[in-house]
Motif scaffolding. Structure first.
Motif, PDB file in Angstrom:
ATOM      1  N   LEU A  96     -10.585  -5.037   6.333  1.00  0.00           N
ATOM      2  CA  LEU A  96      -9.786  -4.528   5.225  1.00  0.00           C
ATOM      3  C   LEU A  96      -9.166  -5.717   4.505  1.00  0.00           C
ATOM      4  O   LEU A  96      -9.083  -6.814   5.069  1.00  0.00           O
ATOM      5  CB  LEU A  96      -8.689  -3.594   5.745  1.00  0.00           C
ATOM      6  CG  LEU A  96      -9.129  -2.172   6.100  1.00  0.00           C
ATOM      7  CD1 LEU A  96      -8.216  -1.568   7.144  1.00  0.00           C
ATOM      8  CD2 LEU A  96      -9.148  -1.305   4.859  1.00  0.00           C
ATOM      9  N   GLU A 138      -8.672   0.026  -4.307  1.00  0.00           N
ATOM     10  CA  GLU A 138      -7.955  -1.075  -4.949  1.00  0.00           C
ATOM     11  C   GLU A 138      -7.366  -0.569  -6.262  1.00  0.00           C
ATOM     12  O   GLU A 138      -8.100  -0.110  -7.145  1.00  0.00           O
ATOM     13  CB  GLU A 138      -8.918  -2.231  -5.203  1.00  0.00           C
ATOM     14  CG  GLU A 138      -8.258  -3.509  -5.664  1.00  0.00           C
ATOM     15  CD  GLU A 138      -9.280  -4.622  -5.817  1.00  0.00           C
ATOM     16  OE1 GLU A 138      -9.083  -5.689  -5.206  1.00  0.00           O
ATOM     17  OE2 GLU A 138     -10.279  -4.414  -6.538  1.00  0.00           O
ATOM     18  N   TYR A 143      -2.870  -1.291  -3.102  1.00  0.00           N
ATOM     19  CA  TYR A 143      -3.907  -0.480  -2.472  1.00  0.00           C
ATOM     20  C   TYR A 143      -3.414   0.949  -2.249  1.00  0.00           C
ATOM     21  O   TYR A 143      -2.260   1.170  -1.880  1.00  0.00           O
ATOM     22  CB  TYR A 143      -4.333  -1.089  -1.133  1.00  0.00           C
ATOM     23  CG  TYR A 143      -4.793  -2.515  -1.250  1.00  0.00           C
ATOM     24  CD1 TYR A 143      -6.063  -2.825  -1.730  1.00  0.00           C
ATOM     25  CD2 TYR A 143      -3.944  -3.567  -0.903  1.00  0.00           C
ATOM     26  CE1 TYR A 143      -6.475  -4.137  -1.858  1.00  0.00           C
ATOM     27  CE2 TYR A 143      -4.352  -4.882  -1.027  1.00  0.00           C
ATOM     28  CZ  TYR A 143      -5.617  -5.165  -1.509  1.00  0.00           C
ATOM     29  OH  TYR A 143      -6.018  -6.465  -1.638  1.00  0.00           O
ATOM     30  N   TRP A 193     -12.944   0.313   1.307  1.00  0.00           N
ATOM     31  CA  TRP A 193     -13.089   0.664   2.730  1.00  0.00           C
ATOM     32  C   TRP A 193     -13.235   2.165   2.836  1.00  0.00           C
ATOM     33  O   TRP A 193     -12.595   2.916   2.089  1.00  0.00           O
ATOM     34  CB  TRP A 193     -11.870   0.194   3.509  1.00  0.00           C
ATOM     35  CG  TRP A 193     -11.875   0.475   4.988  1.00  0.00           C
ATOM     36  CD1 TRP A 193     -12.387  -0.322   5.975  1.00  0.00           C
ATOM     37  CD2 TRP A 193     -11.327   1.621   5.660  1.00  0.00           C
ATOM     38  NE1 TRP A 193     -12.188   0.256   7.206  1.00  0.00           N
ATOM     39  CE2 TRP A 193     -11.537   1.447   7.040  1.00  0.00           C
ATOM     40  CE3 TRP A 193     -10.674   2.770   5.219  1.00  0.00           C
ATOM     41  CZ2 TRP A 193     -11.122   2.384   7.981  1.00  0.00           C
ATOM     42  CZ3 TRP A 193     -10.264   3.714   6.152  1.00  0.00           C
ATOM     43  CH2 TRP A 193     -10.486   3.512   7.520  1.00  0.00           C
ATOM     44  N   MET A 222      -3.151  -6.392   3.144  1.00  0.00           N
ATOM     45  CA  MET A 222      -2.634  -5.058   3.439  1.00  0.00           C
ATOM     46  C   MET A 222      -1.698  -5.086   4.639  1.00  0.00           C
ATOM     47  O   MET A 222      -0.814  -4.253   4.778  1.00  0.00           O
ATOM     48  CB  MET A 222      -3.780  -4.077   3.715  1.00  0.00           C
ATOM     49  CG  MET A 222      -4.547  -3.639   2.494  1.00  0.00           C
ATOM     50  SD  MET A 222      -5.616  -2.215   2.831  1.00  0.00           S
ATOM     51  CE  MET A 222      -4.413  -0.889   2.960  1.00  0.00           C
ATOM     52  N   PHE A 228      -8.605   2.649  11.433  1.00  0.00           N
ATOM     53  CA  PHE A 228      -8.039   1.867  10.333  1.00  0.00           C
ATOM     54  C   PHE A 228      -7.363   0.604  10.867  1.00  0.00           C
ATOM     55  O   PHE A 228      -7.603  -0.503  10.377  1.00  0.00           O
ATOM     56  CB  PHE A 228      -7.036   2.728   9.563  1.00  0.00           C
ATOM     57  CG  PHE A 228      -6.434   2.061   8.358  1.00  0.00           C
ATOM     58  CD1 PHE A 228      -6.943   2.304   7.095  1.00  0.00           C
ATOM     59  CD2 PHE A 228      -5.352   1.200   8.479  1.00  0.00           C
ATOM     60  CE1 PHE A 228      -6.392   1.694   5.975  1.00  0.00           C
ATOM     61  CE2 PHE A 228      -4.794   0.587   7.376  1.00  0.00           C
ATOM     62  CZ  PHE A 228      -5.316   0.835   6.116  1.00  0.00           C
ATOM     63  N   VAL A 272      -9.806   3.365   1.234  1.00  0.00           N
ATOM     64  CA  VAL A 272      -8.820   2.463   0.640  1.00  0.00           C
ATOM     65  C   VAL A 272      -9.335   2.106  -0.749  1.00  0.00           C
ATOM     66  O   VAL A 272     -10.472   1.642  -0.900  1.00  0.00           O
ATOM     67  CB  VAL A 272      -8.621   1.187   1.482  1.00  0.00           C
ATOM     68  CG1 VAL A 272      -7.723   0.201   0.731  1.00  0.00           C
ATOM     69  CG2 VAL A 272      -8.002   1.532   2.830  1.00  0.00           C
ATOM     70  N   ILE A 307      -4.291   4.455  -0.153  1.00  0.00           N
ATOM     71  CA  ILE A 307      -5.034   5.072   0.945  1.00  0.00           C
ATOM     72  C   ILE A 307      -5.186   6.552   0.614  1.00  0.00           C
ATOM     73  O   ILE A 307      -4.202   7.246   0.365  1.00  0.00           O
ATOM     74  CB  ILE A 307      -4.298   4.893   2.286  1.00  0.00           C
ATOM     75  CG1 ILE A 307      -4.101   3.405   2.583  1.00  0.00           C
ATOM     76  CG2 ILE A 307      -5.072   5.566   3.417  1.00  0.00           C
ATOM     77  CD1 ILE A 307      -3.223   3.137   3.796  1.00  0.00           C
ATOM     78  N   CYS A 309       0.817  -1.211   0.000  1.00  0.00           N
ATOM     79  CA  CYS A 309       0.000   0.000   0.000  1.00  0.00           C
ATOM     80  C   CYS A 309       0.852   1.264   0.000  1.00  0.00           C
ATOM     81  O   CYS A 309       2.014   1.261   0.392  1.00  0.00           O
ATOM     82  CB  CYS A 309      -0.957   0.013   1.191  1.00  0.00           C
ATOM     83  SG  CYS A 309      -0.183  -0.243   2.791  1.00  0.00           S
TER      84      CYS A 309
END
Length: 264
Positions: free
Chosen positions: A258, A196, A143, A204, A262, A249, A194, A145, A31
């Motif tokens: 999640l 993808e 991912y 998320w 991750m 989170f 979050v 954020i 991520c």
């Protein structure tokens, strides 16, 4: 003697480097964080950058995630993701060049599966898949954020006579009544997502609100504290919402709300 002392210092630093844990940054990280956006008229203050830095700092320090970078991504692709006006101008210019205006009235923005913008995206929405895929390829992660400052709120607190009396008692040692106090409040509401990278889908989302305040107490001609908003108050509000976002989170990560890959 000096060389011997320097040698001891160098050895101590080298030894410390082996025993002090460093933030987890991996070549196989899953991520990355985008610099946040600010969907308010106060975007020039720079709060979005501050908030994304604070959230990332707390997530990296937790050791629960493997990040590609320890700074939010701010490249051209990220800026394009936030540039709604630029994307619309591009579509309009293409329409003018071809004489076909269907993309303006029948474009992706009318498809309910797609978010109108990343700032308005909710869980399940797809956000600019081609652009998100590009950011994913450039950063080498699965991912992304992302967060948005949705609103700032300011206001005044209660009259605060109880606080004023307490402060006066602490200063004088005896109860004093008939005092006044003023409290200024700054609140920040934010959404974190979050996304993808392969699909652009928001997997998320959480919304958070936090506030900070400053108080002044008037005791006759004596004034203690201040009710003026200042940089510390602004930072405190940002830090509080960042703490709540990162804690939520990490809690959801632990509860498998999640994507499981991750975590580290």
């Amino acid at each position: 003697m000096i060389h011997r002392a320097l040698k001891k210092i160098v050895l101590a630093i080298v030894f410390a480097a082996f025993i002090v844990p460093l933030p987890r940054v991996s070549a196989e990280a899953t991520c990355a964080m985008l610099t946040f956006s600010d969907n308010t008229r106060f975007y020039k203050i720079g709060g979005a950058g501050m908030l994304s830095d604070l959230v990332l700092e707390k997530l990296v320090a937790s050791g629960k995630l493997s990040f590609k970078e320890t700074k939010p991504l701010t490249g051209d692709s990220v800026m394009q993701l936030y540039d709604e006006d630029g994307k619309m101008y591009k579509i309009i210019n293409q329409c003018r060049a071809t004489g076909n205006y269907n993309p303006v009235f029948e474009g992706r923005q009318f498809d309910t599966a797609y978010a109108r913008s990343v700032d308005l995206a909710v869980e399940g929405d797809i956000v600019e898949p081609e652009l998100v895929q590009q950011i994913g390829r450039e950063s080498g992660v699965k991912y992304l954020i992302q967060g948005t400052i949705d609103n700032y709120g300011t206001g005044k607190g209660a009259d605060g006579l109880g606080t004023a009396s307490m402060v006066a008692t602490m200063l004088t040692g005896i109860p004093i009544f008939g005092l006044s106090s003023d409290e200024s409040i700054l609140g920040v509401s934010c959404t974190m997502r979050v996304i993808e990278a392969e699909t652009g889908k928001v997997v998320w989302l959480k919304k958070m609100y936090e506030q900070a305040s400053v108080t002044s107490v008037d005791i006759g001609k004596l004034s203690v504290g201040t009710d003026e908003m200042n940089s510390k108050m602004y930072y405190d509000a940002m830090d509080k919402v960042a703490e709540k976002l990162s804690a939520t989170f990490l809690e959801d990560l632990q509860m498998h709300k999640l994507p499981i890959d991750m975590g580290v």
